[in-house]
Design a protein around this motif. Structure first.
Motif, PDB file in Angstrom:
ATOM      1  N   TYR A  58       0.852  -1.192   0.000  1.00 38.09           N
ATOM      2  CA  TYR A  58       0.000   0.000   0.000  1.00 38.09           C
ATOM      3  C   TYR A  58       0.888   1.241   0.000  1.00 38.09           C
ATOM      4  O   TYR A  58       1.893   1.276   0.701  1.00 38.09           O
ATOM      5  N   PRO A  59       0.569   2.315  -0.757  1.00 42.29           N
ATOM      6  CA  PRO A  59      -0.606   2.422  -1.642  1.00 42.29           C
ATOM      7  C   PRO A  59      -0.379   1.681  -2.945  1.00 42.29           C
ATOM      8  O   PRO A  59       0.718   1.686  -3.485  1.00 42.29           O
ATOM      9  N   PHE A  60      -1.405   0.993  -3.408  1.00 40.77           N
ATOM     10  CA  PHE A  60      -1.292   0.177  -4.604  1.00 40.77           C
ATOM     11  C   PHE A  60      -1.098   1.053  -5.839  1.00 40.77           C
ATOM     12  O   PHE A  60      -1.806   2.033  -6.047  1.00 40.77           O
ATOM     13  N   GLU A  61      -0.143   0.671  -6.658  1.00 41.19           N
ATOM     14  CA  GLU A  61       0.102   1.387  -7.904  1.00 41.19           C
ATOM     15  C   GLU A  61       0.090   0.384  -9.040  1.00 41.19           C
ATOM     16  O   GLU A  61       0.658  -0.705  -8.937  1.00 41.19           O
ATOM     17  N   ALA A  62      -0.570   0.770 -10.135  1.00 41.50           N
ATOM     18  CA  ALA A  62      -0.634  -0.109 -11.302  1.00 41.50           C
ATOM     19  C   ALA A  62       0.723  -0.084 -12.020  1.00 41.50           C
ATOM     20  O   ALA A  62       1.373   0.953 -12.074  1.00 41.50           O
ATOM     21  N   PRO A  63       1.122  -1.217 -12.585  1.00 43.71           N
ATOM     22  CA  PRO A  63       0.453  -2.527 -12.466  1.00 43.71           C
ATOM     23  C   PRO A  63       0.770  -3.191 -11.131  1.00 43.71           C
ATOM     24  O   PRO A  63       1.871  -3.064 -10.610  1.00 43.71           O
ATOM     25  N   LEU A  64      -0.223  -3.858 -10.569  1.00 41.38           N
ATOM     26  CA  LEU A  64      -0.017  -4.570  -9.317  1.00 41.38           C
ATOM     27  C   LEU A  64       0.958  -5.725  -9.524  1.00 41.38           C
ATOM     28  O   LEU A  64       0.926  -6.390 -10.566  1.00 41.38           O
ATOM     29  N   PRO A  65       1.847  -5.975  -8.565  1.00 43.21           N
ATOM     30  CA  PRO A  65       2.787  -7.092  -8.716  1.00 43.21           C
ATOM     31  C   PRO A  65       2.046  -8.418  -8.817  1.00 43.21           C
ATOM     32  O   PRO A  65       1.107  -8.673  -8.072  1.00 43.21           O
TER      33      PRO A  65
END
Length: 303
Positions: free
Chosen positions: A227-234
């Motif tokens: 967090y915070p999630f950033e695209a692209p998610l792993p």
């Protein structure tokens, strides 16, 4: 053993005050009918042991808080809450509390002995159909807890126990609460799986959904987003591999950082997943919809 007419908190205080000096816990030691076999792990204020029930002739797990904590009234209150919550949760996806009492100066909680935790199982490859089956069972278990107004607050791979016949059960309700109204509490939980609002002291059913969604994401992708999630998610491409688009969308909704964009609780999450007849994109498995455990899947290929 524990009923509304018998205040467990008071009983625990009485027994803890009257208990003799705690018996030393070591391999081979006996606690009434339980013989300690090994130490499984330690965390928070309690230690978990593998033991043998000499009367029922079976292996069990003993959760035993450090006796030094039993003089603390808050610890007693927490034990009371955990015991009473687990005693009321009768569901195939939730680990059953078999016994809870003082033995030789120790407060002992007894549970069935599983094979390993989901955290241990994640170190090895898991077949896609098996992983989906685990995910459906986990959603079903948390949904049942939410139906009983129980907020778990510490959903993570270490708190899911695997048993034979591809069964998985939720355990460790030490941080759980009966949710009656929204009110600030301490930011308890596990970093990495804790919802952002829970870290700010505002847990709710949506935060349990977030934690559950992250466990499922980790199960199916092999990665845990930060967090915070950033695209692209792993691991997102691995997550999508072989899953239906609806199943992937369900997971993405569960882990949305904004609480109001998630499912309101695991009941709503379960309702959403129940409408996904084929979790795998090749339709090689389908949900059974059995009344005894509606989350299980069949691996018979659809005609």
């Amino acid at each position: 053993m524990f009923t509304n007419r018998s205040p467990v908190a008071v009983s625990l205080r009485i027994y803890s005050e009257e208990a003799d000096a705690p018996k030393q816990l070591r391999v081979g030691a006996r606690l009434d009918k339980y013989r300690i076999a090994s130490r499984l792990g330690e965390g928070g204020f309690a230690t978990v042991y593998s033991a043998y029930d000499t009367i029922e002739d079976r292996r069990v797990a003993l959760k035993i808080p450090d006796s030094r904590h039993l003089a603390n009234s808050q610890t007693i209150d927490d034990l009371q809450r955990e015991v009473r919550i687990m005693a009321k949760l009768d569901h195939p996806g939730i680990l059953k509390l078999k016994d809870a009492r003082f033995i030789d100066g120790h407060f002992v909680m007894v549970f069935p002995m599983g094979d390993e935790t989901l955290a241990d199982r994640l170190t090895r490859r898991i077949a896609r159909a098996t992983a989906v089956d685990y995910a459906l069972q986990m959603i079903d278990a948390v949904a049942f807890a939410h139906q009983q107004r129980v907020l778990h607050r510490d959903i993570k791979p270490e708190n899911f126990i695997l048993f034979p016949k591809q069964t998985i059960q939720l355990t460790d309700f030490g941080l759980a609460r009966i949710q009656t109204s929204a009110h600030p509490v301490s930011a308890s939980g596990t970093l990495g799986f804790m919802a952002p609002e829970q870290a700010m002291g505002h847990p709710g059913f949506r935060s349990d959904v977030f934690s559950l969604g992250l466990v499922i994401y980790r199960l199916l992708s092999g990665e845990l987003p930060d967090y915070p999630f950033e695209a692209p998610l792993p691991g997102y491409q691995k997550l999508r591999k072989g899953l239906s688009s609806d199943f992937v969308a369900m997971i993405r909704k569960a882990i949305d950082p904004v609480p109001n964009r998630r499912f309101r609780d695991a009941i709503a999450m379960q309702n959403a997943v129940s409408r996904i007849r084929y979790p795998l994109s090749d339709r090689s498995v389908m949900q059974l919809g059995r009344s005894d455990n509606p989350s299980r899947i069949s691996q018979r290929r659809a005609a």
